[in-house]
Design a protein around this motif. Structure first.
Motif, short mmCIF file in Angstrom:
data_model
loop_
_atom_site.label_atom_id
_atom_site.label_comp_id
_atom_site.label_asym_id
_atom_site.label_seq_id
_atom_site.Cartn_x
_atom_site.Cartn_y
_atom_site.Cartn_z
N TYR A 134 0.84 -1.20 0.00
CA TYR A 134 0.00 0.00 0.00
C TYR A 134 0.88 1.25 0.00
CZ TYR A 134 -4.52 2.25 1.14
OH TYR A 134 -5.69 2.98 1.11
N ALA A 135 1.90 1.26 0.85
CA ALA A 135 2.79 2.42 0.95
C ALA A 135 3.55 2.66 -0.35
CB ALA A 135 3.77 2.22 2.11
N VAL A 136 3.97 1.58 -0.99
CA VAL A 136 4.67 1.71 -2.27
C VAL A 136 3.74 2.34 -3.31
CG1 VAL A 136 5.63 0.41 -4.22
CG2 VAL A 136 6.30 -0.16 -1.88
N ARG A 137 2.50 1.89 -3.34
CA ARG A 137 1.51 2.45 -4.27
C ARG A 137 1.32 3.94 -4.03
NH1 ARG A 137 -1.20 4.01 -8.11
NH2 ARG A 137 -3.21 3.15 -8.75
N LEU A 138 1.21 4.33 -2.76
CA LEU A 138 1.03 5.73 -2.42
C LEU A 138 2.26 6.55 -2.77
CD1 LEU A 138 -0.76 5.34 1.02
CD2 LEU A 138 -1.77 6.29 -1.07
N ALA A 160 4.15 11.42 3.92
CA ALA A 160 2.80 11.66 3.40
C ALA A 160 2.04 10.34 3.24
CB ALA A 160 2.86 12.39 2.07
N ALA A 161 2.74 9.29 2.80
CA ALA A 161 2.11 7.98 2.66
C ALA A 161 1.73 7.42 4.03
CB ALA A 161 3.06 7.02 1.94
N THR A 162 2.62 7.59 5.00
CA THR A 162 2.35 7.12 6.36
C THR A 162 1.14 7.85 6.95
OG1 THR A 162 4.68 6.59 6.76
CG2 THR A 162 3.28 6.92 8.70
N LEU A 163 1.08 9.17 6.72
CA LEU A 163 -0.03 9.95 7.25
C LEU A 163 -1.35 9.57 6.58
CD1 LEU A 163 -0.98 12.20 9.12
CD2 LEU A 163 -0.40 13.85 7.33
N ARG A 197 -5.10 19.47 1.85
CA ARG A 197 -4.64 20.85 1.95
C ARG A 197 -3.16 20.92 2.35
NH1 ARG A 197 -7.38 25.64 5.64
NH2 ARG A 197 -6.68 27.38 4.35
N GLY A 198 -2.71 19.93 3.10
CA GLY A 198 -1.32 19.93 3.54
C GLY A 198 -0.33 19.46 2.50
N ILE A 199 -0.79 18.80 1.44
CA ILE A 199 0.15 18.24 0.47
C ILE A 199 0.10 18.90 -0.91
CG2 ILE A 199 0.08 15.99 1.62
CD1 ILE A 199 -1.67 14.95 -0.68
#
Length: 208
Positions: A134-138, A160-163, A197-199
């Motif tokens: 999932y993290a790799v995809r993000l 950002a992926a973790t968040l 909004r943060g990214i």
């Protein structure tokens, strides 16, 4: 599904029915308290019938994690189909993930339980592998979003992926505490709006 009907199911389908029964049970009770006797009773089967398809409880748990991983990833990939924008793809995935969990509340209970456990079980390895995938995809989407100018050029992709995943987990926990899984479906669009909004590119404190 009644017992007589289940006796005539092919082996693969019987295993799937068992997994779905465990997920259903986990949505109503603590997964740690689910025994093979409880699973058999829920399915109107004997434990002997259950063990004809799974050698032990650990094998059942591994099958459950595989079921969750395959169906969740399929759901979010389907939601992403046909969307060109990386940012909009992330939003579609976020909402699809939340919808999946609201439909299968036992899934996050099982996953949290496995990840918190001390033993390195096959089910725990499966849960970790899914989160890594999932993290790799993000991260790929975040990288593409930065290249297209949709996301901030200085954005920490890994964070950002973790968040992203952590925000969903937070929604899940709040819904479990409130004992209302529909709550997270209602809260998800607003939560993603804050994350978004943060990214996004061009955002600054002055603009907010």
């Amino acid at each position: 599904m009644n017992a007589s009907r289940q006796k005539n199911l092919p082996a693969d389908e019987r295993r799937n029915v068992t997994v779905e029964a465990v997920v259903d049970l986990a949505g109503k009770t603590n997964p740690d308290s689910i025994t093979t006797a409880a699973i058999a009773k829920h399915m109107n089967l004997t434990q002997g019938a259950l063990f004809r398809h799974f050698p032990n409880k650990e094998a059942i748990w591994q099958a459950v994690m595989t079921w969750v991983a395959e169906r969740l990833m399929a759901r979010i990939e389907k939601a992403a189909e046909g969307i060109d924008s990386p940012l909009e793809t992330m939003q579609a995935m976020f909402l699809a993930h939340v919808a999946f969990v609201s439909e299968h509340p036992g899934a996050p209970r099982m996953m949290f339980g496995e990840l918190q456990g001390a033993k390195a079980t096959p089910a725990k390895r499966m849960a970790r592998a899914m989160l890594k995938q999932y993290a790799v995809r993000l991260n790929d989407l975040i990288k593409a979003g930065k290249e297209r100018g949709e996301l901030r050029s200085d954005l920490d992709g890994e964070a950002a992926a973790t968040l992203f995943i952590g925000t969903i987990q937070g929604l899940v926990m709040q819904s479990l505490i409130a004992d209302d899984m529909s709550r997270m479906v209602d809260d998800a669009p607003r939560a993603f709006a804050i994350y978004r909004r943060g990214i996004i590119a061009g955002f600054s404190d002055e603009e907010g």
